[in-house]
Design a protein around this motif. Structure first.
Motif, PDB file in Angstrom:
ATOM      1  N   GLY A  84     -65.882  77.269  -7.752  1.00  0.00           N
ATOM      2  CA  GLY A  84     -65.270  77.928  -6.601  1.00  0.00           C
ATOM      3  C   GLY A  84     -65.451  77.208  -5.278  1.00  0.00           C
ATOM      4  O   GLY A  84     -65.180  77.788  -4.231  1.00  0.00           O
ATOM      5  N   ILE A  85     -65.925  75.960  -5.279  1.00  0.00           N
ATOM      6  CA  ILE A  85     -66.095  75.230  -4.022  1.00  0.00           C
ATOM      7  C   ILE A  85     -65.403  73.880  -4.128  1.00  0.00           C
ATOM      8  O   ILE A  85     -64.942  73.457  -5.188  1.00  0.00           O
ATOM      9  CB  ILE A  85     -67.580  75.016  -3.670  1.00  0.00           C
ATOM     10  CG1 ILE A  85     -68.264  74.151  -4.755  1.00  0.00           C
ATOM     11  CG2 ILE A  85     -68.300  76.326  -3.520  1.00  0.00           C
ATOM     12  CD1 ILE A  85     -69.669  73.745  -4.392  1.00  0.00           C
ATOM     13  N   GLY A  86     -65.347  73.181  -3.049  1.00  0.00           N
ATOM     14  CA  GLY A  86     -64.746  71.858  -3.050  1.00  0.00           C
ATOM     15  C   GLY A  86     -64.986  71.171  -1.719  1.00  0.00           C
ATOM     16  O   GLY A  86     -65.646  71.710  -0.828  1.00  0.00           O
ATOM     17  N   GLY A  87     -64.451  69.971  -1.573  1.00  0.00           N
ATOM     18  CA  GLY A  87     -64.516  69.257  -0.318  1.00  0.00           C
ATOM     19  C   GLY A  87     -65.929  69.006   0.165  1.00  0.00           C
ATOM     20  O   GLY A  87     -66.822  68.595  -0.588  1.00  0.00           O
ATOM     21  N   ALA A  88     -66.145  69.282   1.464  1.00  0.00           N
ATOM     22  CA  ALA A  88     -67.424  68.981   2.106  1.00  0.00           C
ATOM     23  C   ALA A  88     -68.553  69.809   1.510  1.00  0.00           C
ATOM     24  O   ALA A  88     -69.681  69.326   1.369  1.00  0.00           O
ATOM     25  CB  ALA A  88     -67.327  69.237   3.616  1.00  0.00           C
ATOM     26  N   VAL A  89     -68.261  71.066   1.144  1.00  0.00           N
ATOM     27  CA  VAL A  89     -69.307  71.912   0.554  1.00  0.00           C
ATOM     28  C   VAL A  89     -69.781  71.324  -0.764  1.00  0.00           C
ATOM     29  O   VAL A  89     -70.976  71.325  -1.071  1.00  0.00           O
ATOM     30  CB  VAL A  89     -68.797  73.359   0.363  1.00  0.00           C
ATOM     31  CG1 VAL A  89     -69.833  74.194  -0.378  1.00  0.00           C
ATOM     32  CG2 VAL A  89     -68.480  73.989   1.705  1.00  0.00           C
ATOM     33  N   ALA A  90     -68.848  70.796  -1.547  1.00  0.00           N
ATOM     34  CA  ALA A  90     -69.223  70.183  -2.812  1.00  0.00           C
ATOM     35  C   ALA A  90     -70.149  68.995  -2.589  1.00  0.00           C
ATOM     36  O   ALA A  90     -71.113  68.783  -3.334  1.00  0.00           O
ATOM     37  CB  ALA A  90     -67.967  69.737  -3.565  1.00  0.00           C
ATOM     38  N   GLU A  91     -69.869  68.211  -1.551  1.00  0.00           N
ATOM     39  CA  GLU A  91     -70.731  67.067  -1.250  1.00  0.00           C
ATOM     40  C   GLU A  91     -72.125  67.533  -0.845  1.00  0.00           C
ATOM     41  O   GLU A  91     -73.131  66.929  -1.243  1.00  0.00           O
ATOM     42  CB  GLU A  91     -70.116  66.223  -0.140  1.00  0.00           C
ATOM     43  CG  GLU A  91     -70.885  64.938   0.126  1.00  0.00           C
ATOM     44  CD  GLU A  91     -70.169  64.032   1.113  1.00  0.00           C
ATOM     45  OE1 GLU A  91     -70.746  62.998   1.489  1.00  0.00           O
ATOM     46  OE2 GLU A  91     -69.034  64.363   1.515  1.00  0.00           O
ATOM     47  N   VAL A  92     -72.193  68.605  -0.083  1.00  0.00           N
ATOM     48  CA  VAL A  92     -73.501  69.145   0.313  1.00  0.00           C
ATOM     49  C   VAL A  92     -74.273  69.633  -0.908  1.00  0.00           C
ATOM     50  O   VAL A  92     -75.477  69.398  -1.024  1.00  0.00           O
ATOM     51  CB  VAL A  92     -73.327  70.294   1.338  1.00  0.00           C
ATOM     52  CG1 VAL A  92     -74.661  70.976   1.597  1.00  0.00           C
ATOM     53  CG2 VAL A  92     -72.745  69.761   2.626  1.00  0.00           C
ATOM     54  N   VAL A  93     -73.566  70.313  -1.821  1.00  0.00           N
ATOM     55  CA  VAL A  93     -74.223  70.771  -3.047  1.00  0.00           C
ATOM     56  C   VAL A  93     -74.820  69.578  -3.792  1.00  0.00           C
ATOM     57  O   VAL A  93     -75.967  69.607  -4.245  1.00  0.00           O
ATOM     58  CB  VAL A  93     -73.228  71.529  -3.955  1.00  0.00           C
ATOM     59  CG1 VAL A  93     -73.828  71.753  -5.337  1.00  0.00           C
ATOM     60  CG2 VAL A  93     -72.850  72.854  -3.320  1.00  0.00           C
ATOM     61  N   GLY A  94     -74.042  68.505  -3.916  1.00  0.00           N
ATOM     62  CA  GLY A  94     -74.546  67.322  -4.592  1.00  0.00           C
ATOM     63  C   GLY A  94     -75.754  66.731  -3.884  1.00  0.00           C
ATOM     64  O   GLY A  94     -76.729  66.312  -4.525  1.00  0.00           O
ATOM     65  N   GLN A  95     -75.703  66.689  -2.548  1.00  0.00           N
ATOM     66  CA  GLN A  95     -76.837  66.157  -1.781  1.00  0.00           C
ATOM     67  C   GLN A  95     -78.091  67.001  -1.978  1.00  0.00           C
ATOM     68  O   GLN A  95     -79.194  66.468  -2.080  1.00  0.00           O
ATOM     69  CB  GLN A  95     -76.454  66.086  -0.304  1.00  0.00           C
ATOM     70  CG  GLN A  95     -75.395  65.036   0.014  1.00  0.00           C
ATOM     71  CD  GLN A  95     -74.877  65.155   1.432  1.00  0.00           C
ATOM     72  OE1 GLN A  95     -75.172  66.105   2.146  1.00  0.00           O
ATOM     73  NE2 GLN A  95     -74.074  64.178   1.857  1.00  0.00           N
ATOM     74  N   LYS A  96     -77.921  68.323  -2.014  1.00  0.00           N
ATOM     75  CA  LYS A  96     -79.075  69.203  -2.208  1.00  0.00           C
ATOM     76  C   LYS A  96     -79.672  69.020  -3.601  1.00  0.00           C
ATOM     77  O   LYS A  96     -80.892  69.019  -3.776  1.00  0.00           O
ATOM     78  CB  LYS A  96     -78.677  70.664  -1.994  1.00  0.00           C
ATOM     79  CG  LYS A  96     -78.174  70.988  -0.593  1.00  0.00           C
ATOM     80  CD  LYS A  96     -79.186  70.597   0.483  1.00  0.00           C
ATOM     81  CE  LYS A  96     -78.673  70.934   1.880  1.00  0.00           C
ATOM     82  NZ  LYS A  96     -79.587  70.445   2.942  1.00  0.00           N
ATOM     83  N   LEU A  97     -78.809  68.844  -4.577  1.00  0.00           N
ATOM     84  CA  LEU A  97     -79.305  68.601  -5.926  1.00  0.00           C
ATOM     85  C   LEU A  97     -80.066  67.275  -5.991  1.00  0.00           C
ATOM     86  O   LEU A  97     -81.110  67.175  -6.649  1.00  0.00           O
ATOM     87  CB  LEU A  97     -78.149  68.595  -6.930  1.00  0.00           C
ATOM     88  CG  LEU A  97     -77.525  69.960  -7.245  1.00  0.00           C
ATOM     89  CD1 LEU A  97     -76.227  69.790  -8.015  1.00  0.00           C
ATOM     90  CD2 LEU A  97     -78.504  70.812  -8.049  1.00  0.00           C
ATOM     91  N   ARG A  98     -79.539  66.273  -5.320  1.00  0.00           N
ATOM     92  CA  ARG A  98     -80.221  64.972  -5.305  1.00  0.00           C
ATOM     93  C   ARG A  98     -81.571  65.082  -4.593  1.00  0.00           C
ATOM     94  O   ARG A  98     -82.567  64.489  -5.014  1.00  0.00           O
ATOM     95  CB  ARG A  98     -79.337  63.940  -4.626  1.00  0.00           C
ATOM     96  CG  ARG A  98     -79.861  62.509  -4.722  1.00  0.00           C
ATOM     97  CD  ARG A  98     -78.881  61.532  -4.095  1.00  0.00           C
ATOM     98  NE  ARG A  98     -79.383  60.166  -4.149  1.00  0.00           N
ATOM     99  CZ  ARG A  98     -79.150  59.308  -5.131  1.00  0.00           C
ATOM    100  NH1 ARG A  98     -78.412  59.689  -6.169  1.00  0.00           N
ATOM    101  NH2 ARG A  98     -79.646  58.080  -5.103  1.00  0.00           N
ATOM    102  N   THR A  99     -81.614  65.880  -3.508  1.00  0.00           N
ATOM    103  CA  THR A  99     -82.876  66.108  -2.801  1.00  0.00           C
ATOM    104  C   THR A  99     -83.888  66.793  -3.715  1.00  0.00           C
ATOM    105  O   THR A  99     -85.064  66.411  -3.755  1.00  0.00           O
ATOM    106  CB  THR A  99     -82.637  66.985  -1.553  1.00  0.00           C
ATOM    107  OG1 THR A  99     -81.755  66.293  -0.665  1.00  0.00           O
ATOM    108  CG2 THR A  99     -83.944  67.269  -0.839  1.00  0.00           C
ATOM    109  N   LEU A 100     -83.417  67.777  -4.444  1.00  0.00           N
ATOM    110  CA  LEU A 100     -84.302  68.474  -5.379  1.00  0.00           C
ATOM    111  C   LEU A 100     -84.800  67.516  -6.463  1.00  0.00           C
ATOM    112  O   LEU A 100     -85.935  67.623  -6.941  1.00  0.00           O
ATOM    113  CB  LEU A 100     -83.567  69.655  -6.004  1.00  0.00           C
ATOM    114  CG  LEU A 100     -84.391  70.638  -6.832  1.00  0.00           C
ATOM    115  CD1 LEU A 100     -85.491  71.268  -5.985  1.00  0.00           C
ATOM    116  CD2 LEU A 100     -83.497  71.716  -7.424  1.00  0.00           C
TER     117      LEU A 100
END
Length: 557
Positions: A464-480
């Motif tokens: 249910g997400i895309g664009g910039a939010v999707a990139e943030v999700v990926g960044q947060k996962l990488r941080t974790l």
């Protein structure tokens, strides 16, 4: 950390063996290819009930195995040691599920129950996604995460110890109260102790009595045997055994000069003569000590009868009568001091309750402060993850029982409001799977993996997400992924590009059978997969360039 996963005849996978590393691993593939098979396999390996539907069509059974390193899982290592299932520094989970629905499980090669798999699996893997198996939905786990976030363990350990001490005092008071009026019991036990006190019940004395009784019972036959043996040794009915040995030794001694080896034999005869003389002397002492005394025998039999009566009455063997006497003495002492002990216990319990209350209040104050901090941090992350205006809060409510609790004075409930203007509701009641997964991600990122589970899996957290939010999700996962091993099943290129590693799931049809296979992608293959995820039916040069740029940007961050 998860090191290897092996699948055989599992769903549409014929055979697959995967190696995992640290950091974030992205799993992608076409819709319907079976991207979530890795998640499903780990669910089965960590205690989910067997379902014959997961066995590949035409196969007799599905076989799953996972190998974990324990260097980052001290709780799991301790569990294995406590359950005698440890094996060096690793852990292997294996499960076989038959087509008829039956299943078997092993931990480090030893048979295990589903309950054991589930208990251990909860210490190794934490799965977040659009399914019901989410530890973050459990209130006990939520309280544990809150305490980990606030580093409350020292205060919590004190509260736990004091609550256990209070519970032990309360149990002892209950036992004394349950006994009620103990006067009759004391009188009964005193009578029993009086009977037992009339007899010498020590094991050594009872053994001595039994031996004396045996000797007296067989005194006549023993005397006859002694006399017969002494008569034959002395030679009263013919040649003395001793004299015969002496004659043989003398005869052989005359031939020693001719055969020196006879000297050793002569010496043996002489030794035998000495031993026979000692034996005869011992027999004479035994005969003299044995007194054929019918009155003494009767006394022994009377005492034995009394002891056997006592043993039957108390339902114990003869050699345990002394233990029974001591047990009655101990019970009498406890009952006689019950009233005095009860008053003391009430005072001790009251003091223990006050100490617990003081420690629990300190823990409660720390939890209130931590709840505000984690609420603020997660609410901010929710905005970044596409839930602008969403609110996360921690509700602390009193424990149901007024008694001191090992977890403190309150329970914990995570509340969320995904949209502005909506009142916060319990996290476990949030309807949207995608929102629930992203909220779980926000909580984990805010807590920076402070819980002790080393491997976290996020299944379709980008729904249910895309664009910039999707990139943030990926960044947060990488941080974790910097503090925990993270696996993420995704359909968005912005998320997949953030992975330190990338798996692709492909589905193929061979005749009437469908197969899925998992492959590890190198940089070139990752660009092609990201381009597929970005593009439509036809992948253009521009799409590949965009994918290459996306991957390079993500990996350089």
């Amino acid at each position: 950390m998860l090191n290897h996963l092996t699948l055989k005849d599992f769903a549409v996978v014929s055979a697959s063996e995967l190696a995992f590393g640290q950091g974030l691993t992205a799993v992608s593939g076409e819709t319907g290819a079976g991207k979530s098979l890795i998640v499903d396999a780990l669910l089965w390996l960590t205690g989910t009930r067997a379902d014959a539907g997961i066995v590949r069509h035409g196969a007799e059974r599905a076989e799953l195995a996972a190998e974990f390193g324990l260097h980052d899982a001290p709780d799991a290592a301790a569990w294995l040691r406590d359950n005698d299932l440890d094996d060096a520094d690793g852990c292997q989970l294996r499960r076989v599920i038959r087509a008829d629905g039956g299943s078997r499980a092993w931990i480090n090669g030893r048979p295990a129950t589903l309950a054991q798999l589930s208990e251990l699996g909860g210490l190794l893997v934490e799965i977040h996604g659009q399914h019901e198996h989410q530890a973050l939905l459990e209130r006990g786990h939520q309280l544990g995460l809150l305490d980990a976030f606030g580093q409350h363990e020292p205060r919590l350990a004190e509260v736990r110890t004091l609550a256990q001490a209070w519970a032990e005092l309360d149990r002892e008071i209950t036992e004394i109260s349950r006994a009620g009026d103990v006067a009759d019991r004391i009188g009964y036990l005193e009578h029993q102790l009086g009977e037992l006190g009339k007899e010498n019940l020590e094991v050594s004395d009872i053994d001595e009595m039994l031996g004396a009784h045996r000797r007296q019972s067989h005194a006549a036959s023993l005397l006859s045997g002694y006399d017969l043996a002494l008569t034959r040794l002395a030679g009263d009915d013919g040649l003395s055994v001793t004299r015969g040995l002496r004659q043989v030794a003398g005869e052989l001694a005359r031939h020693v000069d001719a055969e020196p080896r006879l000297a050793e034999i002569v010496s043996l005869f002489e030794s035998a003569e000495i031993q026979l003389a000692e034996a005869a002397s011992s027999l004479e002492r035994l005969r003299d000590d044995l007194d054929l005394d019918p009155q003494h025998l009767q006394q022994l039999e009377s005492r034995m009868a009394r002891l056997h009566d006592l043993a039957r009455k108390h339902r114990v063997p003869l050699n345990e009568l002394a233990h029974r006497r001591d047990a009655i003495t101990a019970e009498l002492d406890a009952l006689r001091h019950a009233s005095e002990r009860s008053d003391s216990l009430f005072a001790e319990r009251e003091a223990a309750g006050q100490r617990w209350q003081a420690a629990a209040e300190k823990l409660s104050a720390a939890r209130i402060a931590t709840a505000k901090r984690i609420g603020k941090a997660v609410s901010a992350l929710m905005g970044e993850l596409g839930m602008a205006g969403g609110v996360f809060a921690v509700e602390l409510t009193p424990q149901d029982s007024p008694k001191p609790h090992v977890l403190g004075a309150e329970r914990c409930e995570f509340l969320v409001s995904a949209n502005p203007g909506q009142p916060p509701r319990a996290l476990r009641k949030v309807a949207s799977g995608g929102e629930l997964a992203r909220i779980s991600l926000a909580i984990e990122v805010a807590a920076l993996g402070l819980d002790s589970v080393p491997t976290m899996i996020f299944d379709e957290v980008d729904t249910g997400i895309g664009g910039a939010v999707a990139e943030v999700v990926g960044q947060k996962l990488r941080t974790l992924g910097k503090t925990r091993q993270v696996l993420c099943v995704t359909h968005l290129p912005q998320v997949a590009a953030q992975g330190h590693h990338h798996f692709q799931v492909n589905k193929a049809v061979n005749g009437s059978a469908t197969y899925s296979a998992v492959s590890v992608l190198d940089d070139k293959a990752r660009i092609e997969e990201l381009a597929r995820m970005l593009g439509g039916v036809e992948i253009t040069k521009e799409t590949r360039a965009n994918a290459k740029q996306m991957l390079g940007k993500a990996q350089s961050a």
